[in-house]
Design an enzyme around this catalytic site. Structure first.
Site, short mmCIF file in Angstrom:
data_model
loop_
_atom_site.label_atom_id
_atom_site.label_comp_id
_atom_site.label_asym_id
_atom_site.label_seq_id
_atom_site.Cartn_x
_atom_site.Cartn_y
_atom_site.Cartn_z
N GLY A 252 -20.73 -42.23 10.19
CA GLY A 252 -20.29 -41.63 9.00
C GLY A 252 -18.88 -41.35 8.94
N CYS A 281 -20.65 -44.36 16.51
CA CYS A 281 -19.56 -43.94 15.85
C CYS A 281 -19.24 -42.62 15.54
CB CYS A 281 -19.50 -44.66 14.21
SG CYS A 281 -17.75 -44.91 13.47
N ASN A 329 -15.16 -49.32 12.97
CA ASN A 329 -14.60 -48.59 11.68
C ASN A 329 -14.36 -47.03 11.90
OD1 ASN A 329 -13.98 -47.64 9.40
ND2 ASN A 329 -15.91 -47.83 8.36
N PHE A 332 -11.19 -41.60 14.02
CA PHE A 332 -11.30 -40.61 14.82
C PHE A 332 -11.76 -41.16 15.88
CE2 PHE A 332 -10.81 -38.32 10.88
CZ PHE A 332 -10.09 -37.23 11.26
N HIS A 371 -19.73 -50.67 16.32
CA HIS A 371 -21.09 -50.72 15.58
C HIS A 371 -21.96 -51.97 15.61
CE1 HIS A 371 -20.66 -47.91 12.11
NE2 HIS A 371 -19.20 -47.70 12.38
N GLU A 373 -24.91 -52.80 14.90
CA GLU A 373 -25.71 -53.16 13.82
C GLU A 373 -24.98 -54.45 13.02
OE1 GLU A 373 -23.09 -50.63 11.82
OE2 GLU A 373 -24.00 -50.56 13.57
#
Length: 393
Positions: A252, A281, A329, A332, A371, A373
């Site tokens: 998110g 993430c 991606n 932080f 990630h 996926e």
């Protein structure tokens, strides 16, 4: 039209502009939706998957600079969308979008951008902009497109300067689904499209949606799970009422510390109940916060489909130090120096040594910053879904 200097003189034919909070004005040719949007400017190094990037909720309130020069040349389609909620507000590219050249294309990228309210800016020296971000950090900016070429530059600069930025901002509540959903989609195959989930499958995974990519749920199904997706602020009692065998913490946007204000107490309670957990993430970052670690804002972030990550720590056997090519991606990161004794670091970035994976000692709870996926490698990281689902039987 690739001017990245602070000059505000508008070149002939400029119908788009990127205005940074420091007053810099970068002109180009606008495409997609007309109007203006504010966000943080980042860069993505992937050579493919621009439609997935633009529809990834993790890019909410961000303007993506693509380092690959030819963006849009394979068109768009209805299958490569990662979410129906807010994603990136706009993108900056080097070359003008050409006619699509791909058998899966159903619509031009420019038309898709218009239909989805996203602003594009072409004709920009993306190398120079990327270097600027690397040296000075990700700036706040406004991207604007006016077919008539009319812009109020002082007003755009003020809007960029007035925007508070991502630090301290909870965006997960804004992009999460509003109601519980029994996930129906299966894995995609060429010529067949997406399959269907088996509703009698076991084990049962409850996935908390902090701004999730749909392909995560498809991979959980592929690994053998039945998936129920719940909104970001679902209570502990409502999660437990679904009788999950494990709980997934999704990716998110925004600051994990801000989202953690409501999410971390739930995650802590799940850890206390020995609930198996898997975070990706933002979910990885909040699992770390729940276990006592801290998160930090990165200088430029990690975004792309070619990031090398190495396996470290115990439990890897012969695959210790193996390198995975990952998709990332995030702006932080979990502060590796803040990990308490209850957490073990399992993965590190070979770009800058930052934390990319943790496991909670004595618990069936782990997370990764990247990630899996997104099919980097292309299958280097699918084992994580198998590890999580396979451990729930």
């Amino acid at each position: 039209m690739a001017d990245t200097a602070s000059s505000r003189a508008q070149p002939t034919g400029a119908t788009g502009v990127l205005v940074l909070a420091d007053g810099s004005v970068i002109w180009g040719r606008g495409f997609g939706a007309a109007g203006e949007s504010v966000g943080e400017v980042c860069f993505n190094t992937a050579m493919t998957g621009y439609q997935e990037v633009m529809t990834d909720p993790s890019y909410a309130a961000q303007i993506v600079t693509f380092t690959f020069p030819h963006i849009g040349n394979v068109g768009t389609n209805g299958e490569d969308i990662e979410s129906q909620v807010e994603g990136a507000v706009g993108c900056v590219v080097r070359e003008d979008v050409t006619e699509p050249s791909n058998f899966r294309s159903a619509e031009r990228f420019t038309e898709w951008m218009t239909a989805n309210g996203k602003i594009g800016l072409a004709g920009v020296d993306t190398r120079a902009l990327t270097r600027r971000i690397r040296l000075s950090g990700a700036p706040n900016a406004v991207i604007a497109h006016s077919p008539s070429g009319t812009f109020d530059i002082p007003a755009l600069i003020k809007r960029a300067q007035d925007w508070a930025g991502l630090e301290g901002m909870d965006l997960a509540s804004r992009v999460s689904r509003e109601a519980q959903e029994n996930w129906e989609g299966g894995y995609w195959r060429l010529g067949h499209g997406y399959g269907r989930a088996a509703f009698d499958a076991t084990p049962h995974v409850v996935a908390i949606d902090y701004g999730a990519k749909d392909n995560i749920f498809r991979n959980l199904v592929r690994a053998g799970a039945k998936v129920t997706v719940v909104p970001a602020q679902t209570s502990l009692e409502d999660i437990l009422a679904l009788s999950p065998d494990g709980v997934f913490l999704s990716n998110g946007p925004g600051d994990p510390a801000a989202t953690g204000e409501f999410a971390v107490p739930v995650i802590k309670a799940l850890l206390e109940r020995d609930m198996p957990l898997f975070g990706i993430c933002l979910g990885h970052q909040m699992l770390a916060l729940a276990a006592g670690a801290k998160t930090v804002k990165m200088h430029q972030g990690h975004r792309g489909a070619n990031h090398p990550v190495q396996r470290v720590g115990e439990g890897w056997g012969e695959t210790l130090e193996l390198v995975e090519i990952t998709s990332m991606n995030h702006g932080f990161a979990v502060d590796a120096n803040s990990l308490p004794d209850t957490l073990e670091q399992t993965h590190v970035s070979l770009f800058d040594g930052s934390n990319c994976g943790i496991a909670v000692k004595g618990k069936r709870a782990f997370g990764v910053q990247y990630h899996p996926e997104a099919s980097p490698g292309p299958q280097d990281s699918f084992y994580l879904f198998e590890k999580f689902v396979g451990g729930l039987g």
